[in-house]
Design a protein around this motif. Structure first.
Motif, mmCIF file in Angstrom:
data_model
loop_
_atom_site.group_PDB
_atom_site.id
_atom_site.type_symbol
_atom_site.label_atom_id
_atom_site.label_comp_id
_atom_site.label_asym_id
_atom_site.label_seq_id
_atom_site.Cartn_x
_atom_site.Cartn_y
_atom_site.Cartn_z
ATOM 1 N N ALA A 1 0.984 -1.087 0.020
ATOM 2 C CA ALA A 1 0.173 -0.196 -0.032
ATOM 3 C C ALA A 1 1.044 1.227 0.022
ATOM 4 C CB ALA A 1 -1.076 -0.055 1.253
ATOM 5 N N PRO A 2 0.336 2.114 -0.749
ATOM 6 C CA PRO A 2 1.258 3.538 -0.973
ATOM 7 C C PRO A 2 1.519 4.146 0.277
ATOM 8 C CG PRO A 2 -0.568 3.666 -2.522
ATOM 9 C CD PRO A 2 -0.779 2.267 -1.614
ATOM 10 N N ASP A 3 0.457 4.153 1.268
ATOM 11 C CA ASP A 3 0.559 4.904 2.372
ATOM 12 C C ASP A 3 1.147 4.182 3.565
ATOM 13 O OD1 ASP A 3 -1.593 3.361 2.224
ATOM 14 O OD2 ASP A 3 -3.065 4.757 3.442
ATOM 15 N N SER A 4 1.664 3.199 3.384
ATOM 16 C CA SER A 4 1.977 2.349 4.565
ATOM 17 C C SER A 4 3.225 2.593 5.180
ATOM 18 C CB SER A 4 2.261 0.706 3.883
ATOM 19 O OG SER A 4 2.781 -0.006 5.138
ATOM 20 N N PRO A 5 3.192 2.528 6.524
ATOM 21 C CA PRO A 5 4.783 2.911 7.048
ATOM 22 C C PRO A 5 5.719 1.878 6.734
ATOM 23 C CG PRO A 5 3.137 1.699 8.604
ATOM 24 C CD PRO A 5 2.362 1.973 7.285
ATOM 25 N N ARG B 1 7.142 -0.235 3.388
ATOM 26 C CA ARG B 1 6.825 -0.576 2.100
ATOM 27 C C ARG B 1 7.645 -1.415 1.280
ATOM 28 N NH1 ARG B 1 7.613 3.919 0.213
ATOM 29 N NH2 ARG B 1 7.898 4.932 2.281
#
Length: 210
Positions: A152-156, A158
């Motif tokens: 996910a692009p907004d994950s802490p 990646r």
DNA sequence: TGATGGATTACA
DNA sequence: GTAATCCATCAA
């Protein structure tokens, strides 16, 4: 519509992780993992099967609060605490309920080296993420990263596909480190000759022989 | 409830 | 070689 057949590298990575654990482990070599402002190129991994006959797997005895994320879909982060002081990170693979995962054993810091050095005692470039606990320390990964969605692009935390794919000719395999049994399974994969790969050490019992 | 040992690392 | 040091698991 013909080019719809061509998959982006990211969806190819998603498919790879959703498949069998050994190809997934192999395919994670060269991938980059980013967290806490640091990016590491993965150079060494180990595969662990789920409930399916792998005594070394944390999922071997079934689902618990600790390993719950392993039983979910692929592409999520399983973080565990060990030896009273260290964190280690795994990428969950396979289909839901299978509980297989790949331990990230070592890598090369390719971004945010200053931050990594602040988190690590050693400032030796090669040792910043050389070892599963060191890798987590360099990335600042601990229990708060448990269950992170790696794609996910907004994950802490990646994960991204290799900038340059690792050719098969450079991939070596051998028994897993620190595992007492199942030495016949060569489920550890690394980039041959890479200086950031940890040295293999046979498991040593802590109690003295009597 | 107590014992045991661990997918490790740093240091003597 | 061994200390550090929390937690999951297991025997009772």
């Amino acid at each position: 519509m013909g080019d719809r057949a061509r998959r982006t590298p990211l969806s190819a990575l998603r498919d790879l992780l959703a498949g069998p654990v050994l190809p997934a482990a192999r395919g994670l070599l060269g991938c980059e993992i980013s967290a806490g402002g640091v990016t590491v190129r993965i150079t060494e991994v180990e595969a662990y099967a789920g409930t399916d006959g792998d005594p070394a797997s944390h999922a071997y005895r079934g689902r618990t609060a600790r390993n719950a994320v392993m039983f979910g879909p692929a592409g999520f982060l399983y973080v565990y605490f060990t030896y009273g002081m260290h964190w280690c990170a795994n990428v969950v693979t396979g289909v839901e309920g299978e509980a297989s995962a790949v331990l990230l054993r070592a890598g090369l810091v390719v971004g945010g080296a200053d931050l990594a050095r602040e988190r690590r005692r050693s400032t030796v470039e090669r040792d910043l993420a050389r070892g599963p606990a060191r890798l987590c320390q360099a990335l600042g990964v601990d229990r708060t990263a448990y269950g992170a969605d790696l794609l996910a692009p907004d994950s802490p935390v990646r994960l991204s596909p290799p900038v340059t794919p690792v050719p098969d000719s450079l991939v070596a395999a051998g028994p897993r480190v620190g595992v007492t049994g199942a030495l016949d399974r060569e489920w550890r994969f690394w980039i041959d000759g890479d200086p950031t790969v940890s040295a293999y050490r046979r498991h040593v019992p802590r109690k003295r022989a009597q």
